[in-house]
Motif scaffolding. Structure first.
Motif, PDB file in Angstrom:
ATOM      1  N   THR A 173     -17.142  15.722 -32.518  1.00 42.33           N
ATOM      2  CA  THR A 173     -16.044  13.869 -33.559  1.00 42.33           C
ATOM      3  C   THR A 173     -14.907  13.650 -33.138  1.00 42.33           C
ATOM      4  OG1 THR A 173     -16.132  15.227 -36.255  1.00 42.33           O
ATOM      5  CG2 THR A 173     -14.979  13.601 -35.941  1.00 42.33           C
ATOM      6  N   ALA A 174     -13.943  13.889 -32.245  1.00 39.03           N
ATOM      7  CA  ALA A 174     -12.946  13.972 -31.402  1.00 39.03           C
ATOM      8  C   ALA A 174     -13.343  12.753 -30.290  1.00 39.03           C
ATOM      9  CB  ALA A 174     -12.404  14.396 -31.091  1.00 39.03           C
ATOM     10  N   ALA A 181      -7.666  24.122 -34.128  1.00 38.76           N
ATOM     11  CA  ALA A 181      -8.351  23.282 -34.549  1.00 38.76           C
ATOM     12  C   ALA A 181      -8.221  21.794 -34.001  1.00 38.76           C
ATOM     13  CB  ALA A 181      -8.194  22.850 -35.958  1.00 38.76           C
ATOM     14  N   ILE A 182      -6.352  22.035 -33.501  1.00 37.30           N
ATOM     15  CA  ILE A 182      -5.944  21.046 -32.832  1.00 37.30           C
ATOM     16  C   ILE A 182      -6.009  21.235 -31.154  1.00 37.30           C
ATOM     17  CG2 ILE A 182      -3.787  20.387 -31.790  1.00 37.30           C
ATOM     18  CD1 ILE A 182      -2.080  21.820 -34.277  1.00 37.30           C
ATOM     19  N   LEU A 183      -6.824  22.005 -31.076  1.00 39.70           N
ATOM     20  CA  LEU A 183      -7.412  21.801 -29.577  1.00 39.70           C
ATOM     21  C   LEU A 183      -8.196  21.396 -29.909  1.00 39.70           C
ATOM     22  CD1 LEU A 183      -6.432  25.739 -27.597  1.00 39.70           C
ATOM     23  CD2 LEU A 183      -5.799  23.188 -26.968  1.00 39.70           C
ATOM     24  N   ALA A 184      -9.658  21.730 -30.570  1.00 39.72           N
ATOM     25  CA  ALA A 184     -10.820  21.130 -30.403  1.00 39.72           C
ATOM     26  C   ALA A 184     -10.587  19.473 -30.498  1.00 39.72           C
ATOM     27  CB  ALA A 184     -11.441  21.386 -32.339  1.00 39.72           C
ATOM     28  N   LEU A 215     -11.447  14.025 -27.566  1.00 43.89           N
ATOM     29  CA  LEU A 215     -10.461  13.307 -26.678  1.00 43.89           C
ATOM     30  C   LEU A 215     -10.443  13.534 -25.133  1.00 43.89           C
ATOM     31  CD1 LEU A 215      -8.259  12.671 -29.841  1.00 43.89           C
ATOM     32  CD2 LEU A 215      -9.774  11.601 -29.379  1.00 43.89           C
ATOM     33  N   LEU A 216      -9.581  14.419 -24.629  1.00 40.50           N
ATOM     34  CA  LEU A 216     -10.057  14.188 -23.301  1.00 40.50           C
ATOM     35  C   LEU A 216     -11.490  14.135 -22.354  1.00 40.50           C
ATOM     36  CD1 LEU A 216      -7.763  16.547 -23.210  1.00 40.50           C
ATOM     37  CD2 LEU A 216      -7.100  14.393 -22.509  1.00 40.50           C
TER      38      LEU A 216
END
Length: 644
Positions: free
Chosen positions: A440-441, A530-533, A538-539
């Motif tokens: 998703t990101a 979850a934040i790392l995902a 995005l990266l």
């Protein structure tokens, strides 16, 4: 005194009736302002009822519907308001009002401006009936109503926007667009009928089992029952089929991306505040049944998990600015189904709320870009739009951060709650959900970088050298939605982050509240994961942007063809159906030709005489004269021939 519940759907229905029956009374933008005002008034009613809502649900019966039925069960037209339906009413009218306001500017040059707003009002009215209904039959009325409204709005440009042009090429392109739009509307309508059959079968079976279709009464009758029965399991599976159809879940998902054929405000309304959330609402409203049907609930969770993965994979290499968001909706709805399937109803509804804000924001921002580029929708022909549309760029970035699950935006809180619930009950689905979070990101980062960053690539394709920023009427909804996408998450801050699950506590008065039994250390670990995902996704998108590889995203044609699901359906269902229809048509034409030939030959002699049956007296007189002359001539020749 609080306003009556029936005002909620009645106000937009009045707007719909006025605009359809008396369109000439509302010239220019007057129809748009009337429709928007009706939704605004309905939102005020929803707010007043929300503020006045006590612990006890409110139920208002208007009249008896189908009295003295042979089944010995009167059905009434009534509305039911508890914390769940109050929240849904606020979402529908609040987000709906902002989309109506946005549409006044977006559709200002459309020849069918007034009709468009009539259909929007009808859409909102039907959705309000759906969520406020106190019985499954009345819910089904709203269910069918939103289906009809979606058909009208998806195919709104059924003739194509350029079909009236004097330019031959533009007219041909417009006519082709019109055909595609009409096909998309029919596809949505037909595929939803499959789901509707499941809904009806579920209703019939529930009546057979419990003798009522009133939702509060049905909840009372199953209260205290702890043993699952095959009948309840089957009824819940039938209701799941209905939910799958309306919310575009596997395998009935292919209509939802095609719904992008409608104007962009329609896309926002369908994906954020109405129609597609109906399936999640149906299962959540029927929670007392699914608690007795663990197997059906497991099906709900797995359908959601697999659909979330499917939607994310399909979005990776889309090129249409709206289709990327459409497949994203498919995926995010999968998250909601996963949540309610594992019993985390509050988490699913909370994600529905946060998704309503950031997805409406993203669609309306996409619409502003499309409008600025004269209807261009290919992200490969955009780029660098931040220089021309700084405000829209900022709010779009907020939407991307929210859907990617980056703190402090709303998607972080709601998606994290779903992943935590899945980890606790279905670890395999948790892993799928985490993978989907990375994807998703990435695809939303790809959407952002292709549209807003880099060099502007749109001049050659669109001829627009300097795209313009959205006007004030467009900016107001975008700003409010961006604020909501930023702040809504704080309604449900978990305990380990210093909150108290306020949203869960509120909704827990109407639906079961999931127990938060995970250790604080585990919750911290899940949150970091979850934040790392989101960050990794995005990266990943940023690195692909720097390498100029975003034009062709991961999985290539496999993704851009939506995993070939449409092709499979075409080969297995559509193509054989067309073949059978063509064969029957050939036989029919041949039969008609043979029968027609026989009938023509049989009628030929009679046709010679029908020439004389003209109905004119002078014609009959001439016929008599000629006949008499012929007889006299015959006898004269006969006498001459006999010599006498």
């Amino acid at each position: 005194m609080l306003p009556v519940l029936y005002l909620l759907p009645l106000l937009p229905l009045i707007g719909f009736a006025l605009l359809m029956v008396f369109p000439r009374l509302f010239p220019g933008k007057a129809g748009g302002w009337l429709a928007t005002g009706m939704i605004g008034a309905a939102f005020v009613v929803a707010v007043l009822r929300y503020l006045g809502q006590g612990a006890v649900p409110a139920q208002e019966t208007l009249w008896t519907w189908l009295p003295n039925m042979a089944l010995n069960a009167n059905l009434s037209v009534g509305f039911y308001l508890d914390q769940l339906s109050a929240l849904m009413a606020l979402i529908i009218t609040g987000i709906g009002f902002l989309i109506h306001l946005y549409s006044i500017s977006y559709m200002s040059h459309d020849a069918k401006f007034t009709r468009f707003f009539a259909f929007l009002n009808f859409f909102v009215a039907m959705m309000l009936i759906l969520v406020l209904a106190d019985s499954y039959p009345l819910m089904f009325v709203g269910w069918e109503g939103v289906g009809m409204a979606s058909y009208l709005l998806i195919g709104f440009w059924f003739s194509g926007r350029g079909s009236e042009s004097s330019d031959k090429d533009i007219r041909a392109a417009g006519e082709k667009e019109g055909v595609n739009n009409s096909n998309a509307a029919r596809k949505a309508f037909i595929m939803n009928r499959i789901g509707d059959l499941g809904f009806m079968l579920g209703m019939f079976l529930l009546y057979k089992l419990y003798g009522t279709l009133s939702i509060p009464e049905l909840a009372t009758r199953v209260e205290g029952v702890s043993v699952a029965t095959a009948g309840v399991e089957l009824a819940c599976l039938f209701l799941l089929v209905g939910a799958i159809g309306k919310s575009g879940q596997l395998p009935l998902t292919t209509w939802l991306p095609d719904a992008m054929a409608g104007p962009t405000p329609v896309s926002a309304l369908i994906h954020a505040a109405t129609m597609v959330t109906a399936g999640v609402y149906l299962i959540t409203r029927s929670h007392f049944l699914y608690e007795l049907a663990p197997n059906a609930s497991l099906w709900v969770a797995w359908v959601g998990g697999l659909t979330a993965l499917y939607g994310a994979l399909a979005a990776l290499n889309q090129h249409d600015i709206k289709k990327i968001l459409a497949f994203s909706t498919v995926s995010q709805l999968g998250y909601m189904f996963l949540a309610v399937g594992v019993g985390a109803y509050s988490a699913g509804v909370f994600h529905l709320l946060s998704h309503a804000f950031f997805k409406a924001l993203l669609f309306l921002a996409a619409g502003a870009v499309i409008h600025a580029l004269h209807d261009e929708q290919d992200v490969r022909r955009m780029g660098g739009m931040r220089k021309f549309m700084p405000f829209t760029h900022i709010v779009s970035g907020i939407g991307v951060l929210a859907i990617s699950g980056i703190p402090i935006w709303s998607g972080f809180f709601s998606k994290d709650a779903i992943l935590a619930a899945a980890f606790e009950t279905q670890p395999v689905l948790y892993i799928i959900g985490l993978i989907v979070a990375v994807l998703t990101a990435f695809y939303m980062g790809r959407w952002y970088f292709l549209v807003w960053r880099g060099a502007y690539r749109g001049f050659e394709a669109t001829g627009v050298s300097h795209p313009h920023e959205a006007d004030t009427i467009t900016k107001i909804p975008l700003g409010i939605l961006a604020a909501g996408a930023t702040l809504i998450g704080f309604l449900n801050v978990p305990t380990f982050l210093g909150g108290g699950h306020a949203f869960d506590s509120y909704l827990g008065r109407a639906i079961p509240q999931e127990a938060h039994e995970i250790a604080a250390s585990t919750e911290w670990l899940l949150t970091v994961m979850a934040i790392l995902a989101g960050v990794i996704g995005l990266l990943w998108a940023y690195s692909q942007h720097r390498a100029h590889k975003l034009d062709n995203g991961p999985l290539g044609q496999f993704s851009s063809s939506a995993l070939y699901l449409d092709n499979i359906y075409d080969g297995l269902v559509a193509a054989p159906s067309r073949g059978i229809a063509g064969a029957l048509d050939t036989v029919d034409r041949g039969t008609d030709g043979l029968i027609g030939s026989i009938s023509r030959n049989a009628a030929a002699p009679g046709g010679l005489f029908t020439v004389w049956q003209s109905g004119f007296v002078r014609a009959y007189a001439v016929s008599m004269l000629l006949g008499t002359a012929g007889i006299i001539g015959y006898w004269a020749l006969k006498l001459v021939g006999s010599g006498g």
